[in-house]
Design a protein around this motif. Structure first.
Motif, PDB file in Angstrom:
ATOM      1  N   LYS A  39      -5.298   5.908  -5.424  1.00  0.00           N
ATOM      2  CA  LYS A  39      -4.419   6.373  -6.500  1.00  0.00           C
ATOM      3  C   LYS A  39      -3.159   7.067  -5.978  1.00  0.00           C
ATOM      4  CE  LYS A  39      -4.187   8.788 -10.884  1.00  0.00           C
ATOM      5  NZ  LYS A  39      -4.932   9.350 -12.034  1.00  0.00           N
ATOM      6  N   PRO A  40      -3.260   8.043  -5.063  1.00  0.00           N
ATOM      7  CA  PRO A  40      -2.025   8.650  -4.553  1.00  0.00           C
ATOM      8  C   PRO A  40      -1.125   7.630  -3.853  1.00  0.00           C
ATOM      9  CG  PRO A  40      -3.922  10.006  -4.017  1.00  0.00           C
ATOM     10  CD  PRO A  40      -4.458   8.716  -4.536  1.00  0.00           C
ATOM     11  N   PHE A  41      -1.737   6.705  -3.111  1.00  0.00           N
ATOM     12  CA  PHE A  41      -0.958   5.667  -2.429  1.00  0.00           C
ATOM     13  C   PHE A  41      -0.154   4.856  -3.441  1.00  0.00           C
ATOM     14  CE2 PHE A  41      -0.624   1.232  -1.088  1.00  0.00           C
ATOM     15  CZ  PHE A  41      -0.031   1.348   0.161  1.00  0.00           C
ATOM     16  N   MET A  42      -0.803   4.436  -4.521  1.00  0.00           N
ATOM     17  CA  MET A  42      -0.126   3.613  -5.514  1.00  0.00           C
ATOM     18  C   MET A  42       0.975   4.388  -6.222  1.00  0.00           C
ATOM     19  SD  MET A  42      -1.531   0.665  -5.194  1.00  0.00           S
ATOM     20  CE  MET A  42      -1.008  -0.200  -6.650  1.00  0.00           C
ATOM     21  N   LEU A  43       0.747   5.642  -6.516  1.00  0.00           N
ATOM     22  CA  LEU A  43       1.753   6.430  -7.215  1.00  0.00           C
ATOM     23  C   LEU A  43       2.957   6.723  -6.329  1.00  0.00           C
ATOM     24  CD1 LEU A  43      -0.532   8.919  -9.178  1.00  0.00           C
ATOM     25  CD2 LEU A  43       0.814   7.044 -10.117  1.00  0.00           C
ATOM     26  N   VAL A  44       2.741   6.808  -5.021  1.00  0.00           N
ATOM     27  CA  VAL A  44       3.850   7.087  -4.097  1.00  0.00           C
ATOM     28  C   VAL A  44       4.660   5.818  -3.812  1.00  0.00           C
ATOM     29  CG1 VAL A  44       4.406   7.697  -1.700  1.00  0.00           C
ATOM     30  CG2 VAL A  44       2.799   9.098  -3.006  1.00  0.00           C
ATOM     31  N   PHE A  72      -2.782  -8.164  -2.223  1.00  0.00           N
ATOM     32  CA  PHE A  72      -2.582  -6.767  -2.600  1.00  0.00           C
ATOM     33  C   PHE A  72      -3.062  -6.481  -4.011  1.00  0.00           C
ATOM     34  CE2 PHE A  72       0.007  -3.070  -3.897  1.00  0.00           C
ATOM     35  CZ  PHE A  72      -0.191  -2.221  -2.825  1.00  0.00           C
ATOM     36  N   ASP A  73      -3.189  -7.510  -4.854  1.00  0.00           N
ATOM     37  CA  ASP A  73      -3.442  -7.207  -6.265  1.00  0.00           C
ATOM     38  C   ASP A  73      -4.816  -6.620  -6.578  1.00  0.00           C
ATOM     39  OD1 ASP A  73      -5.128  -9.544  -6.872  1.00  0.00           O
ATOM     40  OD2 ASP A  73      -3.314 -10.731  -7.019  1.00  0.00           O
ATOM     41  N   PRO A  74      -5.863  -6.744  -5.732  1.00  0.00           N
ATOM     42  CA  PRO A  74      -7.089  -5.999  -6.050  1.00  0.00           C
ATOM     43  C   PRO A  74      -6.877  -4.484  -6.135  1.00  0.00           C
ATOM     44  CG  PRO A  74      -7.578  -7.729  -4.474  1.00  0.00           C
ATOM     45  CD  PRO A  74      -6.078  -7.686  -4.608  1.00  0.00           C
ATOM     46  N   LEU A  75      -5.978  -3.947  -5.288  1.00  0.00           N
ATOM     47  CA  LEU A  75      -5.667  -2.518  -5.373  1.00  0.00           C
ATOM     48  C   LEU A  75      -4.980  -2.194  -6.693  1.00  0.00           C
ATOM     49  CD1 LEU A  75      -4.338  -1.651  -1.785  1.00  0.00           C
ATOM     50  CD2 LEU A  75      -6.627  -1.282  -2.723  1.00  0.00           C
ATOM     51  N   LEU A 195       6.579  -2.074   1.347  1.00  0.00           N
ATOM     52  CA  LEU A 195       6.331  -0.980   0.421  1.00  0.00           C
ATOM     53  C   LEU A 195       7.622  -0.334  -0.076  1.00  0.00           C
ATOM     54  CD1 LEU A 195       3.300   0.740   2.168  1.00  0.00           C
ATOM     55  CD2 LEU A 195       3.256  -0.727   0.145  1.00  0.00           C
ATOM     56  N   LEU A 196       8.679  -0.430   0.707  1.00  0.00           N
ATOM     57  CA  LEU A 196       9.943   0.197   0.343  1.00  0.00           C
ATOM     58  C   LEU A 196      11.048  -0.839   0.257  1.00  0.00           C
ATOM     59  CD1 LEU A 196       9.715   3.390   2.584  1.00  0.00           C
ATOM     60  CD2 LEU A 196       9.264   3.229   0.121  1.00  0.00           C
TER      61      LEU A 196
END
Length: 267
Positions: A39-44, A72-75, A195-196
């Motif tokens: 969750k923190p990874f996804m929100l960041v 990546f979509d399972p996350l 990611l960025l």
């Protein structure tokens, strides 16, 4: 991960956090560890836009059937299901469960390995049925693999989700996701994660698929294929809503495409 700050984060997810949100399910140590990492990874690193959460039952056995566009979509989908106040139980390739550390975590978190073309192949189906009958939220990728459709629309599906639903009487929720392919473009020849800058990821749950025409009838292969076709078109329609586009009337058939390629090679 509870309290006021968590509810504020949920409001950022879909813009409509309830004043009296449903309580979180008991997650246990291992799934709690997954939530604490993911969750923190996804929100960041992502900009999540989650809609249709009202279509996901808050209790009782259910199968959710998502499209598959990236490794990546399972996350992304797991994060969405958690925000629906459910704990996802994905059916996943057995090879993932053999990865050191990761395999131990996801296995202990209640995910279900799929052993293809082996004596254990039926175990995943039995485990999925048992999970639904316990009232759990089980995720089945009907396509069985990442889509090969050139425009990333869903392909024709395998019958697992339909079979579980018709055997247990549970609802099937079509789930569409879009944006994960921008983070990890599987089968593009560029095996790297971007990611960025933060990518917009969208997930939407559609209304339960109407399988009333198939319930109460003998479960034959023909019946399962017809029910699966209905499910896959519901998934495609939900994805069309996300993309603001009209899905194809005829879904990409990977078997036919491979047969055509083999025919060209032999010719």
């Amino acid at each position: 991960m509870t309290g006021g700050s968590d509810e504020h984060q949920e409001a950022a997810v879909d813009g409509q956090a309830s004043q009296t949100p449903d309580p979180r399910p008991r997650r246990g140590f291992w799934f709690g560890l997954v939530v604490a990492i993911v969750k923190p990874f996804m929100l960041v690193f992502t900009k999540p836009e989650f809609t249709g959460r009202e279509n996901m039952p808050r209790s009782g056995g259910v199968v959710f059937a998502p499209n598959h566009i990236s490794h990546f979509d399972p996350l992304v989908l797991g994060f969405y299901i958690w925000e629906c106040r459910r704990i996802p139980r994905f059916l996943g390739k057995a090879s993932v469960f053999k990865i050191p550390v990761v395999g131990r975590i996801i296995s202990s978190a209640g995910q279900i390995p799929v052993y293809r073309e082996s004596a254990q192949a039926a175990d995943a189906f039995r485990d999925a049925v048992a999970a639904v009958e316990r009232g759990e939220c089980v995720g089945v990728y009907p396509e069985g693999t990442i889509t090969r459709d050139p425009e990333l629309w869903p392909m024709t599906g395998k019958t697992g989700a339909a079979r579980i639903a018709l055997m247990t009487g549970c609802p099937v929720i079509p789930l569409a996701n879009w944006g994960a392919q921008e983070i990890f473009a599987s089968y593009s020849g560029k095996l790297r994660i971007r990611l960025l800058p933060r990518k917009r990821i969208q997930v939407r749950a559609g209304k339960p698929v109407d399988l009333s025409a198939f319930r109460g009838r003998p479960i034959t292969n023909q019946l399962l294929h017809e029910a699966t076709e209905v499910i896959m078109h519901a998934v495609a329609a939900t994805l069309g809503e996300l993309r603001g586009e009209t899905p194809p009337k005829e879904l990409y058939d990977l078997r036919k495409a491979r047969a055509a390629d083999d025919g060209e090679e032999k010719a």
